[in-house]
Motif scaffolding. Structure first.
Motif, PDB file in Angstrom:
ATOM      1  N   UNK A 129     -58.346  37.526 106.947  1.00  0.00           N
ATOM      2  CA  UNK A 129     -59.364  37.178 105.958  1.00  0.00           C
ATOM      3  C   UNK A 129     -59.616  35.684 105.962  1.00  0.00           C
ATOM      4  N   UNK A 130     -60.869  35.315 106.094  1.00  0.00           N
ATOM      5  CA  UNK A 130     -61.301  33.926 105.993  1.00  0.00           C
ATOM      6  C   UNK A 130     -61.929  33.736 104.614  1.00  0.00           C
ATOM      7  N   UNK A 131     -61.441  32.747 103.881  1.00  0.00           N
ATOM      8  CA  UNK A 131     -61.895  32.527 102.502  1.00  0.00           C
ATOM      9  C   UNK A 131     -62.475  31.118 102.390  1.00  0.00           C
ATOM     10  N   UNK A 132     -63.679  31.013 101.889  1.00  0.00           N
ATOM     11  CA  UNK A 132     -64.302  29.712 101.689  1.00  0.00           C
ATOM     12  C   UNK A 132     -64.531  29.451 100.214  1.00  0.00           C
ATOM     13  N   UNK A 133     -64.194  28.244  99.778  1.00  0.00           N
ATOM     14  CA  UNK A 133     -64.452  27.856  98.388  1.00  0.00           C
ATOM     15  C   UNK A 133     -65.825  27.186  98.328  1.00  0.00           C
ATOM     16  N   UNK A 134     -66.781  27.895  97.763  1.00  0.00           N
ATOM     17  CA  UNK A 134     -68.135  27.363  97.572  1.00  0.00           C
ATOM     18  C   UNK A 134     -68.213  26.776  96.161  1.00  0.00           C
ATOM     19  N   UNK A 135     -69.296  26.991  95.442  1.00  0.00           N
ATOM     20  CA  UNK A 135     -69.412  26.483  94.075  1.00  0.00           C
ATOM     21  C   UNK A 135     -70.686  26.994  93.435  1.00  0.00           C
ATOM     22  N   UNK A 136     -70.633  27.193  92.134  1.00  0.00           N
ATOM     23  CA  UNK A 136     -71.846  27.499  91.382  1.00  0.00           C
ATOM     24  C   UNK A 136     -72.845  26.346  91.515  1.00  0.00           C
ATOM     25  N   UNK A 137     -72.337  25.134  91.768  1.00  0.00           N
ATOM     26  CA  UNK A 137     -73.215  23.969  91.932  1.00  0.00           C
ATOM     27  C   UNK A 137     -74.111  24.085  93.156  1.00  0.00           C
ATOM     28  N   UNK A 138     -73.847  25.044  94.032  1.00  0.00           N
ATOM     29  CA  UNK A 138     -74.699  25.252  95.189  1.00  0.00           C
ATOM     30  C   UNK A 138     -75.878  26.162  94.932  1.00  0.00           C
ATOM     31  N   UNK A 139     -75.971  26.719  93.719  1.00  0.00           N
ATOM     32  CA  UNK A 139     -77.067  27.642  93.400  1.00  0.00           C
ATOM     33  C   UNK A 139     -78.391  26.898  93.293  1.00  0.00           C
ATOM     34  N   UNK A 140     -78.382  25.741  92.620  1.00  0.00           N
ATOM     35  CA  UNK A 140     -79.571  24.885  92.505  1.00  0.00           C
ATOM     36  C   UNK A 140     -79.162  23.455  92.791  1.00  0.00           C
ATOM     37  N   UNK A 141     -80.114  22.639  93.191  1.00  0.00           N
ATOM     38  CA  UNK A 141     -79.835  21.229  93.439  1.00  0.00           C
ATOM     39  C   UNK A 141     -79.739  20.458  92.145  1.00  0.00           C
ATOM     40  N   UNK A 142     -78.554  19.925  91.852  1.00  0.00           N
ATOM     41  CA  UNK A 142     -78.340  19.212  90.600  1.00  0.00           C
ATOM     42  C   UNK A 142     -78.642  17.731  90.770  1.00  0.00           C
ATOM     43  N   UNK A 143     -79.361  17.103  89.828  1.00  0.00           N
ATOM     44  CA  UNK A 143     -79.709  15.688  89.956  1.00  0.00           C
ATOM     45  C   UNK A 143     -78.472  14.814  90.019  1.00  0.00           C
ATOM     46  N   UNK A 144     -78.473  13.881  90.974  1.00  0.00           N
ATOM     47  CA  UNK A 144     -77.334  12.992  91.165  1.00  0.00           C
ATOM     48  C   UNK A 144     -76.210  13.620  91.955  1.00  0.00           C
ATOM     49  N   UNK A 145     -76.318  14.914  92.258  1.00  0.00           N
ATOM     50  CA  UNK A 145     -75.294  15.631  93.027  1.00  0.00           C
ATOM     51  C   UNK A 145     -75.898  16.252  94.278  1.00  0.00           C
ATOM     52  N   UNK A 146     -76.877  15.552  94.840  1.00  0.00           N
ATOM     53  CA  UNK A 146     -77.550  16.091  96.019  1.00  0.00           C
ATOM     54  C   UNK A 146     -76.606  16.374  97.171  1.00  0.00           C
ATOM     55  N   UNK A 147     -75.609  15.516  97.365  1.00  0.00           N
ATOM     56  CA  UNK A 147     -74.655  15.720  98.460  1.00  0.00           C
ATOM     57  C   UNK A 147     -73.792  16.944  98.193  1.00  0.00           C
ATOM     58  N   UNK A 148     -73.240  17.027  96.988  1.00  0.00           N
ATOM     59  CA  UNK A 148     -72.335  18.127  96.659  1.00  0.00           C
ATOM     60  C   UNK A 148     -73.078  19.462  96.624  1.00  0.00           C
ATOM     61  N   UNK A 149     -74.217  19.512  95.926  1.00  0.00           N
ATOM     62  CA  UNK A 149     -74.971  20.760  95.848  1.00  0.00           C
ATOM     63  C   UNK A 149     -75.401  21.230  97.229  1.00  0.00           C
ATOM     64  N   UNK A 150     -75.872  20.300  98.053  1.00  0.00           N
ATOM     65  CA  UNK A 150     -76.312  20.674  99.404  1.00  0.00           C
ATOM     66  C   UNK A 150     -75.148  21.189 100.239  1.00  0.00           C
ATOM     67  N   UNK A 151     -73.998  20.532 100.130  1.00  0.00           N
ATOM     68  CA  UNK A 151     -72.847  20.947 100.932  1.00  0.00           C
ATOM     69  C   UNK A 151     -72.358  22.329 100.524  1.00  0.00           C
TER      70      UNK A 151
END
Length: 257
Positions: free
Chosen positions: A133-155
């Motif tokens: 099993x390969x498990x990746x930790x994504x984030x709810x922050x990846x659902x929409x682009x959050x202002x000031x978090x363009x790098x994190x949301x995009x990643x």
């Protein structure tokens, strides 16, 4: 008859979610291989669990060669991994046009390319065995682009789409792929966020729920569960309404602010 022990490889294991996952799997009797940049933290963890089977590999996930070496050593010592968790991540406040290009690259290299580099060395042995099993930790922050978090949301958006592609790709090979999308989890990463963090979850509770979800063979899980609903609502918001609601939202400070 020898007991069969789960073999788990975790990146970003020196703090936060990664450390909590390491603690959880040690508690469950697993053999663990731990990767992080902070060698002293990994050593301290191993020293706290002298009766457990723990292998530590100080490395930065942005160094693909070092990750591949850690994977080879883990497989040579313990055999093929049952679970590989690509957890290493960073979050940095950024603003385009303010000299933050290097920060954008560092976040993407860690959160996205670091995930790919974590999985790569294990795929051959897993597909040969037709299990794992390969498990990746994504984030709810990846659902929409959050202002000031363009790098994190995009990643994290990139990570989620990569994991989805990989899940379908690996399925015929007998290898499972699990996406875990945390909401707010109490850690060093969230400790200095200057805005409310609804449904903030302790890392140990998050780790226990994540390990249970992996054991059940889920494809995608969000913890805490309330953030799954929040993510669905965010995804469904029309662009005009999302823009109006979030253009003045508090943002994560940039380095030095």
């Amino acid at each position: 008859m020898n007991e069969v022990r789960l073999k788990v490889f975790i990146t970003g294991a020196s703090s936060g979610i990664g450390l909590a996952l390491a603690e959880e799997y040690v508690k469950r009797g697993a053999v663990v291989g731990l990767v992080a940049r902070r060698a002293e933290s990994l050593g301290a963890f191993a020293a706290r669990h002298p009766q457990s089977s723990i292998s530590i590999y100080p490395a930065d996930v942005r160094d693909a060669d070092a990750l591949a070496d850690a994977a080879r050593r883990f497989i040579a010592e313990h055999g093929a991994a049952d679970i590989v968790i690509a957890n290493a991540g960073m979050s940095r406040g950024v603003l385009t046009g303010h000299g933050d290009l290097d920060t954008f690259r560092a976040v993407m290299d860690t959160n996205y390319f670091g995930m790919v580099a974590t999985f790569e060395p294990f795929v051959a042995s897993m597909t040969a065995a037709r299990r794992g099993t390969l498990v990746g930790i994504a984030s709810v922050a990846g659902v929409r682009g959050l202002p000031g978090s363009g790098a994190y949301s995009a990643s994290k958006a990139a990570a989620a789409k990569y994991l989805e592609s990989l899940r379908v790709e690996m399925r015929p090979q007998g290898v499972s792929v699990v996406t875990i999308a945390p909401g707010y989890v109490r850690s060093e990463m969230t400790a200095h966020n200057p805005y409310p963090m609804p449904f903030l979850m302790d890392a140990d509770r998050f780790a226990a729920k994540t390990a249970d979800a992996i054991a059940r063979g889920v494809r995608y899980a969000t913890f805490p569960w309330q953030m799954r609903i929040a993510g669905m609502l965010l995804h469904a918001l029309p662009r005009w309404l999302y823009d109006a609601l979030f253009e003045r939202a508090p943002r994560k400070p940039r380095a030095g602010e």
